[in-house]
Design a protein around this motif. Sequence first.
Motif, PDB file in Angstrom:
ATOM      1  N   GLN A 140       0.988  11.137   5.030  1.00 13.41           N
ATOM      2  CA  GLN A 140       1.575  11.399   3.718  1.00 13.41           C
ATOM      3  C   GLN A 140       1.439  12.870   3.342  1.00 13.41           C
ATOM      4  O   GLN A 140       0.367  13.459   3.428  1.00 13.41           O
ATOM      5  CB  GLN A 140       0.899  10.530   2.655  1.00 13.41           C
ATOM      6  CG  GLN A 140       1.586  10.581   1.301  1.00 13.41           C
ATOM      7  CD  GLN A 140       0.953   9.650   0.277  1.00 13.41           C
ATOM      8  OE1 GLN A 140      -0.152   9.157   0.471  1.00 13.41           O
ATOM      9  NE2 GLN A 140       1.655   9.423  -0.820  1.00 13.41           N
ATOM     10  N   VAL A 187      -6.908   5.454   3.873  1.00 14.51           N
ATOM     11  CA  VAL A 187      -6.666   6.135   2.603  1.00 14.51           C
ATOM     12  C   VAL A 187      -7.810   7.121   2.415  1.00 14.51           C
ATOM     13  O   VAL A 187      -8.984   6.750   2.436  1.00 14.51           O
ATOM     14  CB  VAL A 187      -6.598   5.143   1.421  1.00 14.51           C
ATOM     15  CG1 VAL A 187      -6.509   5.899   0.093  1.00 14.51           C
ATOM     16  CG2 VAL A 187      -5.402   4.216   1.580  1.00 14.51           C
ATOM     17  N   SER A 205      -4.486  10.496  -0.067  1.00 14.58           N
ATOM     18  CA  SER A 205      -3.358  10.374   0.858  1.00 14.58           C
ATOM     19  C   SER A 205      -3.511   9.131   1.733  1.00 14.58           C
ATOM     20  O   SER A 205      -4.619   8.636   1.954  1.00 14.58           O
ATOM     21  CB  SER A 205      -3.250  11.614   1.755  1.00 14.58           C
ATOM     22  OG  SER A 205      -4.357  11.708   2.627  1.00 14.58           O
ATOM     23  N   LEU A 206      -2.362   8.654   2.231  1.00 10.57           N
ATOM     24  CA  LEU A 206      -2.327   7.479   3.097  1.00 10.57           C
ATOM     25  C   LEU A 206      -1.915   7.874   4.512  1.00 10.57           C
ATOM     26  O   LEU A 206      -0.970   8.634   4.696  1.00 10.57           O
ATOM     27  CB  LEU A 206      -1.330   6.442   2.548  1.00 10.57           C
ATOM     28  CG  LEU A 206      -0.960   5.272   3.480  1.00 10.57           C
ATOM     29  CD1 LEU A 206      -2.173   4.369   3.743  1.00 10.57           C
ATOM     30  CD2 LEU A 206       0.194   4.465   2.891  1.00 10.57           C
ATOM     31  N   PHE A 243       0.082   8.124  -5.768  1.00 12.07           N
ATOM     32  CA  PHE A 243      -1.242   8.743  -5.653  1.00 12.07           C
ATOM     33  C   PHE A 243      -1.244  10.163  -6.218  1.00 12.07           C
ATOM     34  O   PHE A 243      -0.257  10.896  -6.092  1.00 12.07           O
ATOM     35  CB  PHE A 243      -1.669   8.841  -4.181  1.00 12.07           C
ATOM     36  CG  PHE A 243      -2.204   7.560  -3.578  1.00 12.07           C
ATOM     37  CD1 PHE A 243      -2.616   6.492  -4.357  1.00 12.07           C
ATOM     38  CD2 PHE A 243      -2.316   7.442  -2.187  1.00 12.07           C
ATOM     39  CE1 PHE A 243      -3.103   5.326  -3.782  1.00 12.07           C
ATOM     40  CE2 PHE A 243      -2.806   6.285  -1.602  1.00 12.07           C
ATOM     41  CZ  PHE A 243      -3.201   5.229  -2.400  1.00 12.07           C
ATOM     42  N   CYS A 291      -7.334   4.830  -9.222  1.00  9.74           N
ATOM     43  CA  CYS A 291      -6.208   4.777  -8.278  1.00  9.74           C
ATOM     44  C   CYS A 291      -6.527   3.922  -7.061  1.00  9.74           C
ATOM     45  O   CYS A 291      -5.638   3.277  -6.490  1.00  9.74           O
ATOM     46  CB  CYS A 291      -5.833   6.190  -7.826  1.00  9.74           C
ATOM     47  SG  CYS A 291      -5.085   7.205  -9.109  1.00  9.74           S
ATOM     48  N   SER A 331       0.798   4.148  -2.762  1.00  5.94           N
ATOM     49  CA  SER A 331       0.498   5.518  -2.342  1.00  5.94           C
ATOM     50  C   SER A 331       1.498   6.530  -2.887  1.00  5.94           C
ATOM     51  O   SER A 331       1.148   7.700  -3.083  1.00  5.94           O
ATOM     52  CB  SER A 331       0.454   5.614  -0.814  1.00  5.94           C
ATOM     53  OG  SER A 331       1.751   5.491  -0.258  1.00  5.94           O
ATOM     54  N   GLU A 332       2.729   6.110  -3.120  1.00  6.93           N
ATOM     55  CA  GLU A 332       3.727   7.048  -3.622  1.00  6.93           C
ATOM     56  C   GLU A 332       3.469   7.457  -5.072  1.00  6.93           C
ATOM     57  O   GLU A 332       4.158   8.321  -5.607  1.00  6.93           O
ATOM     58  CB  GLU A 332       5.139   6.478  -3.414  1.00  6.93           C
ATOM     59  CG  GLU A 332       5.501   6.421  -1.926  1.00  6.93           C
ATOM     60  CD  GLU A 332       6.961   6.114  -1.634  1.00  6.93           C
ATOM     61  OE1 GLU A 332       7.673   5.673  -2.564  1.00  6.93           O
ATOM     62  OE2 GLU A 332       7.392   6.318  -0.482  1.00  6.93           O
ATOM     63  N   ILE A 341       0.832  -1.207   0.000  1.00  6.02           N
ATOM     64  CA  ILE A 341       0.000   0.000   0.000  1.00  6.02           C
ATOM     65  C   ILE A 341       0.869   1.261   0.000  1.00  6.02           C
ATOM     66  O   ILE A 341       0.549   2.244  -0.672  1.00  6.02           O
ATOM     67  CB  ILE A 341      -0.972  -0.021   1.203  1.00  6.02           C
ATOM     68  CG1 ILE A 341      -2.014  -1.120   1.001  1.00  6.02           C
ATOM     69  CG2 ILE A 341      -1.664   1.334   1.369  1.00  6.02           C
ATOM     70  CD1 ILE A 341      -2.826  -1.453   2.228  1.00  6.02           C
TER      71      ILE A 341
END
Length: 426
Positions: free
Chosen positions: A324, A230, A217-218, A212, A246, A209-210, A205
């Motif tokens: 994040q 999330v 955001s995570l 996104f 996404c 997320s990197e 995950i």
Amino acid sequence: MKKNKNLLEIPNINSKDAKLKKLIYEVDDSLFNKEYYSKEKFEHLCVCSGGTTSSCAKNGFTTLDLRKNHSKIHIDRESNLVTIGGGVIMGDLVNHLQKHNRSFPIGLSKLPGAGYILTGGVSPLSRAYGLAIDNIESIKGFLGNGKFISLKKNQINPEEQLIWEAIKGAAPFFSIITEIELKTIQSNPIMVIEGFVNLNELSEIIQLSEEFPENISLQWIYAQKIYIYVVAELKNNLEDKRTEECLMPLYKFPALEKELHENFNKINFFPKELNLYELNSNNHSEVISLLGEDLKNDIPIFIKCLNELMDNKPNDSCYIASQQLGCKTKKLNHGSSFFIHRKSTWKPWIYASWKKNDLQEKEVALDWIYKSWSKLKRFYPNIHLAQLHNHLNSHEEELNLAFGNRVNELKTLKNIFDPQGILPPL
């Protein structure tokens, strides 16, 4: 307030238990009286805006509680700017804005006061709207020498520029801010995907997320188990379709659930019934917040390190968590604030707790924080100074890692505008 004037009713248990020298509610000339502050060596004024920090009250110190006389909230319906007092709680802010279909990027907790904003302000919405400090339009308050200040974003003269920049990220060291004007945001529906995951799932995950977009955001927390949030803001049909694409890879994780919220203000992060962590009135605690860039290929090594740290935590009240950043936080106001680590993607924090008055357990818990910090530095080399730790041995290092090459500028401001050391020391 309790009848006992030496006790402060606030969320942070450390500060709540402090035996105060004095509790005051007014910002007036007596605050800045040299004789008043020279009675006891090294004394400085503690300031309480929301009361979530261990630095807002200490044994034998005076606390200025802004919540009583500086808690007004007013929104201008033409500009959608909101003016708040320095003692406004973030939960009260978003509740007020909700009446006008507006919101503000507050953090995971609704308990902090304006200190959340002035020390940076990291929100699940920061990737789309910047840090809280990026949304400041004007401020009013007092410098540590008693001088009244009123600064407006587009009317800063050269003599005020450094003060304006330092207010955004380092205000508590040299100023008492009694009023802030903020941009607000349109209140949109929020999709939240949340639930328990294992380490392998967390690894996957984080990798997802990197990539996104800015509206997703995570957030995760590793206590006794790992729980993730999330957060996805829904704006219009075209963007919502991309958002759904996404989020699609997350639907394969069996324990995650999807829920649509009317707006960001309606979300309660990490509710107590999850038994992840609670404000235990028998415990004291400290927290250190870090900052770092994308993990990328280091994700597997980070996950291994994280697991080792959690295997060695001293008790079940200790945890490591992360939020994040990125996107807008990397682009907005570069160089114009004392939040200097604009390349950061992650803000993890290490939380340690112990039974109050148990000095041996406290020593063990703090040792775990420092060892964990030492091992996480390779991934997250910088500090987000959301909590002031002038009572801990790590204070000087935290200052240097938080403000970098701006530390000397901050010390200059401190010397000029807080010459008696009334406010928290550097």
